[in-house]
Structure formats: C-alpha cells, structure tokens
Scaffold this active site. Structure first.
Site, PDB file in Angstrom:
ATOM      1  N   CYS A 264       0.732  -1.285  -0.002  1.00  0.00           N
ATOM      2  CA  CYS A 264       0.072   0.025   0.153  1.00  0.00           C
ATOM      3  C   CYS A 264       1.070   1.299  -0.071  1.00  0.00           C
ATOM      4  O   CYS A 264       0.818   2.327  -0.810  1.00  0.00           O
ATOM      5  CB  CYS A 264      -0.963   0.095   1.118  1.00  0.00           C
ATOM      6  N   HIS A 312      -2.632   1.480   6.710  1.00  0.00           N
ATOM      7  CA  HIS A 312      -3.024   1.365   5.533  1.00  0.00           C
ATOM      8  C   HIS A 312      -3.071   2.768   4.512  1.00  0.00           C
ATOM      9  O   HIS A 312      -3.616   3.700   5.464  1.00  0.00           O
ATOM     10  CB  HIS A 312      -4.413   0.825   5.383  1.00  0.00           C
ATOM     11  N   HIS A 324      -5.597   1.912  -4.312  1.00  0.00           N
ATOM     12  CA  HIS A 324      -4.854   1.064  -3.355  1.00  0.00           C
ATOM     13  C   HIS A 324      -4.277  -0.106  -3.745  1.00  0.00           C
ATOM     14  O   HIS A 324      -4.775  -0.909  -4.580  1.00  0.00           O
ATOM     15  CB  HIS A 324      -5.482   1.240  -2.011  1.00  0.00           C
TER      16      HIS A 324
END
Length: 348
Positions: A264, A312, A324
């Site tokens: 990520c 994240h 993402h």
C-alpha cells in the site's frame, strides 16, 4: 493488505473482540477438520467457516501492520548502509591524511639525522601521541614555528580520524540491529500470510469466492463531498494521480514499491516519486508528510490514511474512490474511499 470490506463507522474494535476472534479460530479449526457432533449438522460448519473468514481478515490486517514495520526497518537499513559507506570512505581519507603528515614529519626527522642528529623535540613528537606531547607545554618552546604548525595539523587530523572511527562503529552497530529488525518483521509477515492462506485453502470453494467478493468493498462509500470539476490541488498531485491510475491491475507484493508490484505505501510512494515528490516509505510516516486536509475538502492526489494506527494508505482519485494496493492475491484497484475507517487525509 487486510480485507477491505465495508466497516460500519459506528463499530469499534475492542480487546474483547480480539479475544472472541482468537476463540473463533479454534472453533474454525475444529469445524474444518472434524465432522459435526451436534444434532444440527448444518449449523456448526457454517459457524466454523464464518469464523475462519473472520480470522483471515484479522490475519491480513495484522500482516499489513507487520509489513509497514518491515518497510520502515528496511528503509532505515538502506539509509544506514549508505551512511556507513560514506563514513568508511571519510575514515579512509582521514587515515591517508594522517599517514601523509607522519610521512612528512618522518622525512624531516631523517634529514635532521643525516645533518648531525635529530632534534630531541622532533624525536619526542614522533615517538609519542601528539596529544600527549602537546600537554608538555615546555617542549613546544623547543620547536620551530614550522614544526609546531605541522604538529598541530597532525593532532587535528588524528582527532578527526578517531571521531570518524567512533561514528563508523556506532553506525555499524545500528545497521546490524536494523538488519535484525528487518529479518524479524519479515518472518512475522510470512507467518501471518501463510496462516491466512491455509485457512482460505481449507474453506469450500463457494466460501472462498464469497470472501473475495466481500473483500471487494462493494458497499457504498462514506459520504464525501466531490464537487463537479474537482481537480488535483497541484500539477504534482495530478501527475501522481495519473501514475497511480496507470498502476491499476499491478499485483500486490508486500515490501514492494514498484514498478511491477506494490504494497500500500509502496504504491503511493512510487506514484509521487513519478511526480517528482519524495515520500517516506511507510503509511505512518506518509501521514505526516504533508498538510492535513479535512475529509470534506479532499481532492485528487490526497493520501487517505486508514485505521487508528495508520497501517493502510490509498490515494484519492475523485468520484468518491481511492486507488490502493489491498492485500496478497489481489491487484491494485479502485475502491470506495470509505472502505475502512479513515484516520487522516494528507496533501503532500
């Protein structure tokens, strides 16, 4: 990396929930490995499969946290390795300088010896450490101006050399500790991912497919104002958006920052690097790598940081969506910006 299914905004994760989840793993394992013993043969396998998928979600989330720790330790190791190489180079140059100074003083001593005897002060200077010699203030009176200047230069060079050696030794120790951290975090990620994969493999195919569909975050996004004609805040943000869109479809790979695969924070770092902006390696560090922006004023190119621990990150690209890198086995993709609880929005 964790499953990004829609999480109700009013829900809270508690310690009790973790305990229940751990207990559920045991239930899942029993349900997947043994026939039901209850009077209702359908109920227990279903409960076991649900607990197993919940455990998979938790393991992916834990693995993502461990991945961010790995990324941070790996980035620090790379930085320390470069610093150590620079210090070693500077130390070698300092040693050469000291050697040249000693050589010049040795030549002076040889010339004096051939001329009929070495100056006692110079002999003392060559046989003792310069610091020790300079403490003998009275001896300086026996030195000529030229010799005194050279002695001071040698003393400064030796001090610099010793400082370089100390700094190099300290950095080497840091580097070794950082390498140990990298290895530990790597094992942690691999262990959690392997456990999650075993649980998924043990599920019936229909349940595995249902988990994948749920992980696609098909629920509605949280309400986010997105005025018609909303544009990136800068040309650099626009370039980063273009880069991250181009990466859609690339595979997830933990610890990777492109160009062929991403985790990520590796994805957002890579996209902004393509735009000429240097971002830190981890999602936690990226949260502080720009100006905080209220969610209601989000614009394409802003980084959306998820979960309270900032484990994240995705990039907002407009129309209520982020791009993402979600978790192993998935590819870089679009998802609703409200797929998980948002902890911050940052504009690099």
């Amino acid at each position: 990396m964790a499953s990004h299914r829609r999480i109700p905004q009013h829900g809270q994760v508690t310690l009790a929930g973790v305990t229940v989840l751990s207990a559920a793993l045991a239930t899942a394992a029993a349900a997947l490995s043994a026939p039901p013993a209850s009077a209702d043969p359908a109920a227990r396998p279903a409960a076991g499969q649900e607990a197993a998928t919940a455990r998979v979600d938790a393991l992916y989330e834990q693995a993502e946290r461990a991945t961010e720790k790995y990324d941070g330790a790996d980035a620090r190791t790379r930085k320390l390795r470069a610093e150590v190489a620079d210090l070693q180079d500077r130390t070698a140059r300092a040693q050469e300088r000291v050697n040249r100074m000693r050589g010049r003083l040795g030549a002076l001593a040889a010339a004096q010896y051939r001329a009929g005897g070495m100056d006692p002060a110079l002999k003392l200077m060559l046989s003792e450490r310069p610091d020790s010699y300079l403490e003998k203030a009275s001896a300086l009176n026996r030195l000529g101006r030229h010799q005194a200047d050279r002695l001071h230069e040698l003393r400064a060079a030796q001090r610099s050399l010793e400082q370089q050696r100390r700094e190099t030794a300290a950095k080497l120790a840091e580097l070794e500790a950082s390498r140990t951290q990298v290895a530990r975090h790597k094992k942690d990620v691999q262990r959690k991912l392997a456990t999650a994969q075993r649980l998924l493999n043990a599920l019936p195919r229909a349940d595995r497919e249902a988990w994948k569909r749920a992980a696609r975050s098909e629920g509605r996004a949280a309400a986010v104002p997105d005025p018609a004609g909303a544009v990136p805040a800068s040309g650099r943000a626009a370039a980063a958006v273009a880069a991250v869109r181009a990466a859609v479809g690339s595979p997830y790979a933990w610890g990777s920052a492109g160009p062929g695969a991403f985790d990520c924070s590796g994805l957002t770092q890579w996209a902004y690097r393509r735009a000429g902006v240097s971002l830190p390696r981890t999602s936690q560090a990226q949260r502080g790598a720009g100006r905080p922006v209220p969610l209601g004023r989000i614009r394409p190119g802003d980084l959306v940081i998820y979960r309270s621990d900032a484990s994240h990150v995705g990039m907002y690209v407009g129309n209520g969506q982020v791009v993402h890198a979600p978790y192993p086995g998935a590819r870089v993709r679009y998802d609703p910006v409200g797929m998980m609880p948002i902890s911050a929005v940052t504009r690099p």
